[in-house]
Design an enzyme around this catalytic site. Structure first.
Site, short mmCIF file in Angstrom:
data_model
loop_
_atom_site.label_atom_id
_atom_site.label_comp_id
_atom_site.label_asym_id
_atom_site.label_seq_id
_atom_site.Cartn_x
_atom_site.Cartn_y
_atom_site.Cartn_z
N GLU A 154 5.45 76.96 55.17
CA GLU A 154 5.88 78.32 54.92
C GLU A 154 5.04 79.02 53.87
O GLU A 154 5.03 80.23 53.79
CB GLU A 154 7.34 78.27 54.45
CG GLU A 154 8.03 79.59 54.38
CD GLU A 154 9.39 79.51 53.69
OE1 GLU A 154 9.64 80.37 52.87
OE2 GLU A 154 10.17 78.60 54.00
N GLU A 206 8.27 81.82 39.66
CA GLU A 206 8.47 80.83 38.60
C GLU A 206 8.54 79.40 39.18
O GLU A 206 8.00 78.46 38.61
CB GLU A 206 9.74 81.15 37.80
CG GLU A 206 9.62 82.40 36.92
CD GLU A 206 9.59 83.72 37.70
OE1 GLU A 206 9.98 83.74 38.89
OE2 GLU A 206 9.16 84.72 37.12
N GLY A 242 18.84 78.45 57.05
CA GLY A 242 20.04 78.37 56.23
C GLY A 242 19.84 77.50 55.01
O GLY A 242 20.23 76.33 54.99
N SER A 288 19.53 79.12 51.20
CA SER A 288 20.17 79.67 50.01
C SER A 288 21.68 79.81 50.18
O SER A 288 22.18 80.09 51.27
CB SER A 288 19.60 81.06 49.69
OG SER A 288 18.26 80.96 49.31
#
Lengths: 379, 231
Positions: free
Chosen positions: A248, A366, A131, A133
């Protein structure tokens, strides 16, 4: 940023035997369904397969045995997950729990949390989602607005998460929430471990452009969770999440998502390939070989207790570019109709459609390049 | 890096710096031709890891001198080229970072602009990839007693990967340097022109892509993974 120093990938034990055992296990237990499921297979959810994999000892491998884990070395787990990904096994259901939620609970969680959650994770039966974004907090994660207010009964959660992969089949969410009134940006955040069957939680599907239901919106309407849901230190959520992201970003899933297509291309080319196809196979192989070595070196550095944030970002940036460009490069040289039914055509179509997500998930291209630039001493 | 290799590199930096003005004599005299010769035969008894380190330095300081040919035989020249290229690319990156952190435009260093940061991040990834390829190739060559046939897959993959990085590395380095990088006076071209040259020497992209592609086609789709993990 120093020049690249190769960390030897040197797991304990008989790695060739570990690979051979797993390959033999997969030959019997891997579902022989649609080959398209082998593409981007860490987004293929199969609870039965996850449970079988857990029973065979290939989930939660690095967790201590007292929590149901295998007490194995992180690099042994690395070998197992690269084999699973290269085989296109449907590892999506338990993927998040195995890769990051379990290790994070072990590192920051209370003894009660460890005993409650880790055995289920190691069995391949307890699934987790992330949890992070929110509608106003995508790349700018510090803009998180979901709040958790401490009351006499526990934490009262209000707000919304979005793009939550697997929330619809997960049992728990590890959420980043704002616990300190009036706090801003990356201060005042904490991590809560939330049972998703708690009253007040609404999960709504978001169907992606491939027609799949992978991600969701998750709404929290005055949701009450116990005081014991706090993971780690109150107010240290940002630091804990940053550590989680390191786990990750550098794994083999960052360059193997399109591996099924490369294998199909090679098989379709035959032993005496057309020169243009041979050249593409050669180029892709050179990139794959290099990426695997970079990823293994980074994994070895992580396993040695270092924090290779920049190297992990290099693996993700190069790996995502590789797995994202591959379908486009294959399409440019093979004669294949969009609606053709052969394996190569169907894998190609599925990956062309899936691949825009490769440089979004886990941190956009980015953002990742920004991390690398900071590592170079710019900014 | 081992203490012995650190010393070797310190020596190489000093000797190559002198050779940059006077030619090969200091390199010959310092005995770099004996780097791979066993100690019992009067040599240095080094391995390819040592060669990789030394050639990365020579690729920066004396790219025009035949140091690789002095150290290794013809069959190992493609592998040597990967090391030369890794060294030159690392130096291109270092010059670029220094330049954008120093040069000011619009009232701030170029390195503060996101567009410049993103370009340099892309370049850095390519440089790290080639450095990794050179290091892994060295480990393979040392594991197989410098037999180029036993390291054929790694030589092809590493040289091809290095070749494919040249375009991005040289173009970004020159782009962020602006006009100064295009002058004879400034150091950048002393590494970028050799990079352009080495891409075409000891096998260009097409050459190695065919060799590697045909080898992998022989493995088959599943066989590629088995080969990668068996080596």
């Amino acid at each position: 940023m120093q020049g690249f120093a190769l960390y030897p990938f040197d797991p304990p034990g008989d790695i060739a035997a570990l690979r051979a055992e797993l390959r033999a296990w997969l030959a019997v237990n891997q579902p022989q369904g649609d080959i398209v499921a082998r593409a981007n297979c860490w987004a293929s959810f199969d609870a039965d397969f996850s449970r079988a994999l857990g029973a065979a000892g290939y989930v939660g491998m690095t967790l201590p045995t007292r929590y149901g884990g295998g007490d194995r070395h992180p690099l042994e787990r690395y070998v197992v997950i690269e084999e699973l990904l290269a085989a296109g096994a449907p590892v999506g259901a338990h993927w998040i729990a195995d890769r990051q939620t379990g290790p994070l609970i072990l590192r920051y969680g209370s003894e009660e949390q460890r005993q409650r959650y880790l055995p289920g994770i190691a069995k391949g039966e307890l699934f987790a989602c992330i949890g992070l974004s929110e509608p106003g907090a995508g790349s700018d994660l510090a803009a998180v607005r979901t709040t958790a207010r401490e009351t006499a009964e526990g934490w009262r959660i209000n707000g919304q998460k979005i793009w939550t992969t697997g929330a619809h089949f997960s049992h728990i969410m590890l959420a980043l929430v704002r616990t300190e009134d009036g706090s801003e940006r990356n201060a005042g955040l904490s991590q809560l471990l939330i049972d998703l069957d708690t009253p007040g939680i609404t999960i709504r599907p978001i169907i992606d452009m491939a027609g799949h239901h992978d991600f969701n919106e998750v709404f929290f309407d005055d949701v009450l969770v116990p005081h014991g849901a706090l993971v780690g230190t109150r107010g240290q959520g940002w630091q804990q999440v940053t550590a989680e992201l390191g786990l990750e970003r550098s794994g083999p899933e960052r360059y193997l998502s399109s591996h099924a297509l490369l294998a199909a291309l090679i098989d379709a080319a035959g032993a005496d390939p057309d020169p243009a196809v041979a050249a593409l196979i050669g180029e892709l192989t050179a990139e794959l070989w290099t990426l695997r070595q970079l990823s293994m070196s980074t994994a070895a550095k992580l396993a040695a207790g270092e924090d290779p944030m920049v190297e992990a970002s290099v693996v993700k940036e190069l790996g995502n570019a590789f797995e994202q460009d591959m379908p486009r490069r294959v399409q440019a040289i093979v004669t294949s109709g969009w609606d053709d039914a052969d394996d190569l055509a169907r894998l190609l179509r599925a990956l062309l459609i899936a691949s825009p997500s490769f440089s979004l998930r886990g941190g956009t291209r980015e953002v990742i390049r920004g991390i690398i630039a900071r590592g170079l001493g710019l900014r | 890096m081992s203490a012995a290799r650190e010393m070797l590199c310190d020596t190489a930096r000093a000797v190559f710096a002198e050779a940059a003005t006077v030619g090969m004599a200091p390199i010959d005299n310092a005995g770099f031709g004996l780097l791979l010769v066993p100690e019992e035969q009067g040599g240095f008894g080094g391995d390819w890891g040592d060669v990789n380190a030394v050639l990365q330095i020579s690729g920066v300081l004396v790219p025009g001198l035949p140091v690789a040919a002095l150290i290794a035989n013809a069959s190992l020249q493609p592998a040597a080229a990967v090391s030369l290229m890794a060294g030159a690319m690392g130096h291109s990156l270092a010059l670029s970072i220094e330049h954008v952190n120093t040069r000011q435009q619009f009232g701030r260093p170029l390195g503060k602009f996101q567009a410049v940061q993103q370009s340099l991040a892309v370049m850095a990834c390519e440089v790290r990839a080639v450095e990794a390829a050179a290091a892994v190739l060295a480990a393979r060559l040392d594991a197989v007693g410098l037999d180029p046939l036993a390291a054929d897959f790694e030589i092809a993959a590493a040289k091809l990967r290095a070749n494919r990085a040249v375009g991005v590395v040289t173009s970004v380095a020159h782009q962020v340097h602006g006009a100064i990088g295009f002058t004879r006076e400034y150091d950048l071209s002393r590494v970028t022109i050799p990079l352009m040259r080495w891409r075409g020497e000891h096998g260009n992209d097409a050459y190695w892509a065919q060799i590697l592609g045909r080898q992998v086609a022989g493995f088959g789709g599943r066989g590629l993974w088995e080969a990668l993990t068996a080596r």
